[in-house]
Motif scaffolding. Structure first.
Motif, PDB file in Angstrom:
ATOM      1  N   ASN A 263      98.613  24.648  60.412  1.00 58.73           N
ATOM      2  CA  ASN A 263      98.045  24.099  59.182  1.00 58.73           C
ATOM      3  C   ASN A 263      98.600  24.795  57.948  1.00 58.73           C
ATOM      4  N   THR A 264      99.163  25.973  58.151  1.00 62.75           N
ATOM      5  CA  THR A 264      99.670  26.728  57.005  1.00 62.75           C
ATOM      6  C   THR A 264     101.196  26.813  57.044  1.00 62.75           C
TER       7      THR A 264
ATOM      8  N   ASN B 163     100.749  20.630  54.899  1.00 61.22           N
ATOM      9  CA  ASN B 163      99.791  19.691  55.503  1.00 61.22           C
ATOM     10  C   ASN B 163      98.975  18.928  54.451  1.00 61.22           C
TER      11      ASN B 163
HETATM   12  C1  LIG Z   1      95.463  21.917  56.032  1.00 64.04           C
HETATM   13  O1  LIG Z   1      95.241  23.248  56.441  1.00 64.04           O
HETATM   14  C2  LIG Z   1      94.157  23.862  55.814  1.00 64.04           C
HETATM   15  C3  LIG Z   1      94.162  25.327  56.193  1.00 64.04           C
HETATM   16  O2  LIG Z   1      93.970  25.503  57.553  1.00 64.04           O
HETATM   17  C4  LIG Z   1      92.884  23.151  56.215  1.00 64.04           C
HETATM   18  O3  LIG Z   1      91.779  23.759  55.598  1.00 64.04           O
HETATM   19  C5  LIG Z   1      92.975  21.713  55.787  1.00 64.04           C
HETATM   20  O4  LIG Z   1      91.876  20.980  56.261  1.00 64.04           O
HETATM   21  C6  LIG Z   1      94.251  21.061  56.337  1.00 64.04           C
HETATM   22  N1  LIG Z   1      94.418  19.768  55.719  1.00 64.04           N
HETATM   23  C7  LIG Z   1      94.624  18.682  56.421  1.00 64.04           C
HETATM   24  C8  LIG Z   1      94.806  17.424  55.625  1.00 64.04           C
HETATM   25  O5  LIG Z   1      94.693  18.698  57.631  1.00 64.04           O
END
Ligand SMILES: *[C@@H]1O[C@H](CO)[C@@H](O)[C@H](O)[C@H]1NC(C)=O
Ligand SMILES: *[C@@H]1O[C@H](CO)[C@@H](O)[C@H](O)[C@H]1NC(C)=O
Ligand SMILES: *[C@@H]1O[C@H](CO)[C@@H](O)[C@H](O)[C@H]1NC(C)=O
Ligand SMILES: *[C@@H]1O[C@H](CO)[C@@H](O)[C@H](O)[C@H]1NC(C)=O
Ligand SMILES: *[C@@H]1O[C@H](CO)[C@@H](O)[C@H](O)[C@H]1NC(C)=O
Ligand SMILES: *[C@@H]1O[C@H](CO)[C@@H](O)[C@H](O)[C@H]1NC(C)=O
Ligand SMILES: *[C@@H]1O[C@H](CO)[C@@H](O)[C@H](O)[C@H]1NC(C)=O
Ligand SMILES: *[C@@H]1O[C@H](CO)[C@@H](O)[C@H](O)[C@H]1NC(C)=O
Ligand SMILES: *[C@@H]1O[C@H](CO)[C@@H](O)[C@H](O)[C@H]1NC(C)=O
Ligand SMILES: *[C@@H]1O[C@H](CO)[C@@H](O)[C@H](O)[C@H]1NC(C)=O
Length: 400
Positions: free
Chosen positions: A217-218, A336
């Protein structure tokens, strides 16, 4: 009398502004009038594309010279530019040799004696790292790199003067990496940010990553580029600062990766970009994200020729310099958020275009400088006329 003076000074102001404006325009935008005739054609010129990837040939013919742009998806996407001093030079491909990639000579530009300069850019790898601490340092936590020579590349989509090439990672149905090449016959800029100033001697490549699933996610991404040249590869990156950000809001820098001949300031070829990427395809200001580049480093010519059929076919003993461009800095949203990143660069011969001041900025400067100058001039003329009147009056005085 007062009305006449006002009208007169108004006219003077107008003439002066037009004069200053035009002289500044020509001062800031020199050499932009060179034109080329651009034609594009897939090779071979038949309905069936060669196995393993396509080869596009764009000819840009000037008065006494030709730029040949060759864009190839056989292996890692590659763009080769060959500048010749003849308007009738041609590109010859020996297909069996080109396809089996065993030796150089599969692609030649003839007559060989007309070649002034050549250079190629290979889009070698896409790197992804997990920026868990949001530092954007890109020193560790790398996922296995995407080797672009292993992507499956679609057929090119041609719409004169553009060619679009999209591909996807092996074993992945989600997302794509696209490269769009544009070749121009005249100076100008395209509508989309960062609106780089191009000339008839440069092409533009827009690279975007869309919908590829990140492995964390990062995640943040980097693109690895390799510049290939004969005697003088692109060896250093200069960063220039300027005061006008009208065409790419909030970006006051331009970076250029240039060749240098010994120590002279002559530049034979360049890659130029503004250090910004966008997180949406139709970006607004908040979708801009800064990008950074690493120092160019010498690379193994063998690795590059193994990944690019075009480089293998054209160069015998290529000198290769590599550089990474990383997208995003600490604190910026991760990939993301939008699952999209785009970045644009120019590739060309000669010196990189120098961004001129926009007409709006020139207008503001003119208004600031011009009006006081006009007032001074009008005042000066008035004083001179007074003086002349006085002296002509005194000349009627009787002589003793
Ligand atoms: C992207 O990653 C962040 C950090 O982990 C998370 O909080 C967020 O929900 C994610 N966004 C999506 C659209 O998946
Ligand atoms: C483009 O190249 C031609 C031929 O080398 C040269 O005459 C011209 O000045 C160049 N134009 C620009 C804008 O660099
Ligand atoms: C390539 O094909 C196009 C369209 O079929 C044709 O107009 C052009 O003349 C051909 N070029 C060559 C070099 O055969
Ligand atoms: C091309 O070269 C010839 C001879 O050198 C010269 O007379 C002519 O002006 C050149 N044309 C252009 C468009 O540069
Ligand atoms: C082009 O360059 C070659 C080699 O530098 C030279 O022999 C040839 O005369 C040049 N041709 C023209 C038209 O300038
Ligand atoms: C992130 O921070 C943690 C705790 O400070 C550290 O253990 C970890 O190595 C850091 N990760 C990176 C990629 O630097
Ligand atoms: C990935 O692609 C598959 C097949 O096209 C689709 O069903 C799936 O929803 C996609 N996943 C994401 C996260 O977009
Ligand atoms: C990424 O974020 C989404 C949404 O917040 C969450 O569902 C998912 O588990 C996260 N993935 C990882 C690998 O942390
Ligand atoms: C380039 O200039 C530097 C210092 O200005 C000098 O040390 C170096 O020898 C020069 N190199 C060449 C190839 O002239
Ligand atoms: C780009 O970055 C990766 C990961 O740090 C590194 O392995 C690679 O050597 C870099 N490439 C260049 C050309 O510097």
């Amino acid at each position: 009398m007062a009305v006449a003076v006002k009208a007169e000074s108004g006219r003077v102001l107008g003439i002066l502004l037009v004069f200053l404006f035009s002289s500044c325009q020509s001062l800031f935008s020199g050499g932009g009038s060179y034109r080329r005739e651009v034609t594009m054609q897939l090779m071979p010129n038949s309905s069936s594309p060669p196995p393993g990837g396509e080869l596009l040939h764009v000819r840009a013919v000037g008065g006494n010279d030709t730029l040949h742009f060759l864009f190839c998806s056989q292996g890692a996407p590659s763009l080769l530019i060959v500048h010749t001093n003849s308007s009738s030079s041609t590109v010859k491909v020996n297909w069996p040799q080109f396809l089996n990639r065993s030796a150089s000579g599969g692609l030649t530009v003839e007559p060989q004696s007309s070649i002034l300069y050549s250079s190629a850019v290979v889009f070698s790898r896409l790197l992804e790292y997990d920026d868990e601490n949001n530092t954007a340092e890109a020193t560790s936590n790398f996922f296995p790199a995407y080797d672009l020579k292993d992507f499956s590349w679609n057929l090119m989509n041609l719409s004169h003067p553009k060619a679009l090439l999209c591909g996807s990672a092996p074993h992945s149905s989600n997302g794509s990496l696209c490269l769009q090449l544009s070749v121009f016959g005249t100076e100008g800029r395209v509508e989309l940010w960062p609106r780089l100033l191009h000339s008839a001697n440069s092409s533009q490549v827009e690279v975007w990553l869309s919908g590829l699933l990140p492995r964390s996610n990062t995640s943040r991404f980097m693109l690895e580029l390799q510049a290939v040249g004969g005697a003088y590869p692109l060896s250093k990156v200069d960063v220039r600062q300027f005061i006008d950000d009208e065409y790419a809001p909030s970006i006051f820098k331009v970076s250029q990766w240039v060749s240098s001949v010994n120590n002279s300031s002559d530049v034979l070829g360049f890659v130029q970009w503004k250090p910004v990427a966008y997180r949406r395809s139709r970006p607004s200001l908040e979708d801009a994200t800064p990008c950074r580049h690493s120092d160019p480093q010498a690379q193994s010519g063998n690795v590059t020729t193994a990944s690019s059929a075009l480089v293998k076919a054209f160069y015998t003993d290529p000198k290769v310099m590599g550089m990474n461009v990383s997208f995003g800095i600490a604190g910026e949203p991760f990939y993301n958020r939008t699952m999209f990143l785009s970045w644009t660069m120019l590739v060309g011969v000669g010196s990189p275009p120098v961004d001129s001041f926009s007409p709006m900025v020139i207008g503001i400067v003119m208004a600031g400088l011009g009006i006081p100058i006009v007032l001074l001039l009008v005042g000066g003329v008035y004083v001179i006329i007074r003086k002349m009147r006085e002296s002509s009056e005194t000349s009627y005085e009787p002589i003793n």
